[in-house]
Write an enzyme that holds these catalytic residues in place. Structure first.
Site, PDB file in Angstrom:
ATOM      1  N   CYS A  78      -5.413  15.247  38.343  1.00  0.00           N
ATOM      2  CA  CYS A  78      -7.053  15.019  38.867  1.00  0.00           C
ATOM      3  C   CYS A  78      -7.240  15.829  40.416  1.00  0.00           C
ATOM      4  O   CYS A  78      -8.147  16.750  40.291  1.00  0.00           O
ATOM      5  CB  CYS A  78      -7.301  13.602  38.953  1.00  0.00           C
ATOM      6  SG  CYS A  78      -6.947  12.466  37.377  1.00  0.00           S
TER       7      CYS A  78
HETATM    8  C1  UGA Z   1      -6.352   9.931  41.391  1.00  0.00           C
HETATM    9  C2  UGA Z   1      -7.352   9.045  42.068  1.00  0.00           C
HETATM   10  O1  UGA Z   1      -6.433   8.213  42.918  1.00  0.00           O
HETATM   11  C3  UGA Z   1      -7.988   8.147  41.316  1.00  0.00           C
HETATM   12  O2  UGA Z   1      -8.852   6.963  42.046  1.00  0.00           O
HETATM   13  C4  UGA Z   1      -8.838   8.738  40.127  1.00  0.00           C
HETATM   14  O3  UGA Z   1      -9.491   8.109  39.179  1.00  0.00           O
HETATM   15  C5  UGA Z   1      -7.809   9.821  39.232  1.00  0.00           C
HETATM   16  O4  UGA Z   1      -7.274  10.586  40.169  1.00  0.00           O
HETATM   17  C6  UGA Z   1      -8.710  10.486  38.413  1.00  0.00           C
HETATM   18  O5  UGA Z   1      -9.346  11.248  38.973  1.00  0.00           O
HETATM   19  O6  UGA Z   1      -8.661   9.993  37.086  1.00  0.00           O
HETATM   20  P1  UGA Z   1      -3.988   9.885  39.964  1.00  0.00           P
HETATM   21  O7  UGA Z   1      -4.199  11.198  39.957  1.00  0.00           O
HETATM   22  O8  UGA Z   1      -3.344   9.042  38.990  1.00  0.00           O
HETATM   23  O9  UGA Z   1      -5.359   9.284  40.490  1.00  0.00           O
HETATM   24  O10 UGA Z   1      -2.828   9.870  41.239  1.00  0.00           O
HETATM   25  P2  UGA Z   1      -2.731   9.201  42.845  1.00  0.00           P
HETATM   26  O11 UGA Z   1      -2.050   8.039  42.740  1.00  0.00           O
HETATM   27  O12 UGA Z   1      -4.037   9.130  43.407  1.00  0.00           O
HETATM   28  O13 UGA Z   1      -1.848  10.389  43.237  1.00  0.00           O
HETATM   29  C7  UGA Z   1      -2.517  11.934  43.712  1.00  0.00           C
HETATM   30  C8  UGA Z   1      -1.765  12.256  44.659  1.00  0.00           C
HETATM   31  O14 UGA Z   1      -1.564  11.518  45.838  1.00  0.00           O
HETATM   32  C9  UGA Z   1      -0.158  12.598  44.142  1.00  0.00           C
HETATM   33  O15 UGA Z   1       0.408  13.704  44.599  1.00  0.00           O
HETATM   34  C10 UGA Z   1       0.492  11.404  44.731  1.00  0.00           C
HETATM   35  O16 UGA Z   1       1.982  11.717  45.015  1.00  0.00           O
HETATM   36  C11 UGA Z   1      -0.206  11.218  46.134  1.00  0.00           C
HETATM   37  N1  UGA Z   1      -0.298   9.815  46.665  1.00  0.00           N
HETATM   38  C12 UGA Z   1      -0.528   8.837  45.918  1.00  0.00           C
HETATM   39  C13 UGA Z   1      -0.003   9.711  48.206  1.00  0.00           C
HETATM   40  O17 UGA Z   1       0.262  10.733  48.669  1.00  0.00           O
HETATM   41  N2  UGA Z   1      -0.124   8.592  48.250  1.00  0.00           N
HETATM   42  C14 UGA Z   1      -0.262   7.553  47.768  1.00  0.00           C
HETATM   43  O18 UGA Z   1      -0.373   6.238  48.103  1.00  0.00           O
HETATM   44  C15 UGA Z   1      -0.652   7.808  46.229  1.00  0.00           C
END
Ligand code: UGA
Length: 438
Positions: A271
C-alpha cells in the site's frame, strides 16, 4: 442486508467475512477459480490472523458464500467493489479492473432494475468515483460511493471490526444512509462526505505514515554523522512531547502512531509505496508538483543503499563476501513480500557483488523464484548466522530481537529492532553515529 463484494482478495475477503459476521447476507464474487475453491473450503489465499476462523464460521452459518457469477449481485442492496488496482510502469494507477467490474455490474443492473448502492472499497485516485464509475450508472436507481478501507495486514480483521471511523463518500443522501445502516452494527463513527474527499483521505492517511517514516530516516541520516548520537534517543525525546504522548488520568499514553516515527530501512508493503506513487502520478498528469511527497519517496528509495553502506562501513567492500538478510516480508508477522525493504536490500547487495543468504520465519523459498538460484535460502536463523560475515535485520520479526552478542557475524540493525545493549561496538545500526568510547 443483502450485500455483494466483487473481488475476494485481501480487502474483499476481510470485508465480506466481516460484514457477514455483523449479520449481513454476503455473496463474494471471485473470478480466480483456485482462489474461489480455497475460500469456499474456508482457506484464505493469504496469511491473516483470525481470518480463517472468521471465514469458516460465516461459511458454516450460511451468511457468506462465493461464486464466479457477477449476475449474483442482482439481489444485493449494496455492492462493494474490492478489485485490484495495480500500478502501471510509471507508478500511475491501473483502473481497468474497477472499470470492467463496473461495466459488468451496469449490465446486470440494467436487466434487473432496483435501488442499489455501489461503493468502491479499493484504493483509487481522487476523482475515480465521480469520473470513471458514476457515469456507468446514470439512472437515479444506483447511488455510487467511495468507501475506502483502512485495514493493516496482520490486524485486518481487528481493524475491520473496530475501525477508528467508517468513511462514506456519496453525493446522494439516500446512498449514504444505506451505507451507514450497513456499518451501524460496528458502532463506529461514520464520516459522510463527498467521494473525492473520501478518496483523497485514504491517500493522505498512507502518505502521512510514509512521511513519518521518511522523516525519521532523514533524522537518522543526521544522527549517523555525529559521534555518540543515536536516532533512537533523539526520537524518544520527540515522542515524549505531550502533544504526541498526552498524559491522561496521570498516565502517559503512547499512541500507536509513534511506532511510525522510527528510523529503519524504509517503508514497504502493498500500500504505502504504491499509493504514494499513484497519487503523485495522478497529480503530475494534473500539472501539479508535490515536493514534500516526492522527497518522502526519494528518502525511502535511498534506504537500501544506506543499509548496505553500513555493512561496508563494518566489513569493507561486500563484493564476494557472504552477507545474510534477516527478513524478507515487508514487516514482521506477515509472509507478504510485496515492495519489501528486505528484498530491496538483497538487490543492493547483489548489485555490489555480495553472496546473499536470506532467512524469514514466515516466508518460504518460493519468494526467491525470480532470483534463479542467485540467492541462498536458510531454513534456520542459527544456520545462517554461522555462515555469514554480516547479517542485516530488515523486519521486526520477534525472533530477531533475541540475537545476542555470542556470534561471529556483524549485525546491521536496519530496523532498529534489537535492544541497544545487544549491539556490540562492531555492529552497526541505522541512525547510530560512531560509538563514542570517551
Ligand atoms: C497500511 C496502512 O497502515 C493502513 O492503514 C492502510 O489501510 C493499508 O496500508 C492500505 O492502504 O490498505 P499495511 O500496508 O498493512 O497498512 O502496513 P503497515 O503496518 O502500515 O506498514 C507499512 C510500512 O510501515 C511497513 O514497511 C512497516 O514496516 C512500517 N511500519 C509499520 C512502521 O514503520 N511502524 C509501524 O508501527 C508499523
Amino acid at each position: 442486508m443483502k450485500v455483494a463484494v466483487v473481488g475476494c482478495g485481501y480487502v474483499g475477503l476481510v470485508t465480506g467475512a466481516g460484514l457477514a459476521s455483523l449479520g449481513h447476507d454476503v455473496g463474494g464474487i471471485e473470478t480466480d477459480q483456485e482462489r474461489r475453491r480455497g475460500i469456499a473450503a474456508g482457506l484464505p489465499p493469504f496469511h491473516e490472523p483470525q481470518l480463517p476462523e472468521l471465514l469458516a464460521k460465516q461459511l458454516a452459518g450460511g451468511r457468506f458464500r462465493v461464486s464466479a457469477d457477477l449476475g449474483d449481485t442482482a439481489d444485493a442492496e449494496v455492492v462493494l467493489l474490492a478489485v485490484q488496482t495495480p500500478a502501471n510502469e510509471d507508478g500511475a494507477i491501473d483502473l481497468q479492473y474497477v472499470e470492467s467490474a463496473a461495466d459488468g455490474l451496469a449490465q446486470v443492473f440494467a436487466a434487473r432494475p432496483a435501488r442499489r448502492v455501489v461503493a468502491v472499497r479499493s484504493t483509487v485516485v481522487p476523482g475515480t468515483v465521480d469520473e470513471r464509475v458514476a457515469p456507468r450508472f446514470p439512472g437515479p436507481d444506483t447511488a455510487v460511493a467511495s468507501n475506502p478501507e483502512f485495514l493493516r495486514e496482520g490486524s485486518a480483521v481487528e481493524d475491520f471490526l473496530r475501525p477508528d471511523r467508517v468513511v462514506v463518500g456519496c453525493h446522494e443522501p439516500w446512498g449514504a444512509r444505506v451505507l451507514e445502516e450497513l456499518y451501524r452494527p460496528l458502532g463506529a463513527p461514520v464520516v459522510v462526505t463527498t467521494p473525492a474527499t473520501a478518496e483523497l483521505a485514504k491517500y493522505a492517511s498512507n502518505a502521512f505514515l510514509a512521511t513519518l517514516i521518511s522523516f525519521s530516516n532523514e533524522i537518522a541520516r543526521a544522527a549517523e554523522g555525529i559521534a555518540g548520537v543515536d536516532v533512537e534517543d533523539v526520537l524518544r525525546i520527540l515522542h515524549d512531547d505531550r502533544r504526541l504522548s498526552p498524559v491522561v488520568d496521570g498516565s502517559i499514553v503512547r499512541p500507536g502512531i509513534l511506532s511510525y516515527l522510527k528510523a529503519g530501512c524504509g517503508y514497504g508493503g502493498s500500500c504505502l509505496p504504491k499509493d504514494l506513487s499513484a497519487l503523485l502520478a495522478a497529480r503530475r498528469v494534473a500539472g501539479a508538483e508535490h515536493p514534500l511527497l516526492e522527497a518522502v519517496r526519494a528518502v525511502n528509495d535511498g534506504q537500501p543503499a544506506r543499509v548496505v553502506d553500513l555493512v561496508e562501513d563494518a566489513l569493507g567492500e561486500v563484493r564476494s563476501r557472504k552477507i545474510g538478510v534477516l527478513g524478507l516480508a515487508f514487516k514482521g508477522g506477515t509472509d507478504d513480500v510485496r515492495s519489501s525493504p528486505g528484498l530491496r536490500v538483497v538487490d543492493e547487495l547483489l548489485r555490489r557483488g555480495a553472496e546473499v543468504i536470506v532467512y524469514d520465519p514466515l516466508v518460504g523459498e518460493d519468494a526467491l523464484r525470480a532470483y534463479d538460484g542467485r540467492v541462498g535460502f536458510a531454513r534456520e536463523l542459527e544456520a545462517l548466522l554461522d555462515e555469514v560475515e554480516a547479517a542485516v535485520v530488515t523486519t521486526n520479526a520477534p525472533e530477531f530481537s533475541a540475537l545476542d552478542g555470542d556470534r561471529r557475524a556483524v549485525i546491521v540493525d536496519g530496523r532498529r529492532f534489537l535492544p541497544p545493549d545487544r549491539l556490540r561496538e562492531s555492529d552497526r545500526a541505522i541512525g547510530r553515529g560512531p560509538v563514542n568510547s570517551a
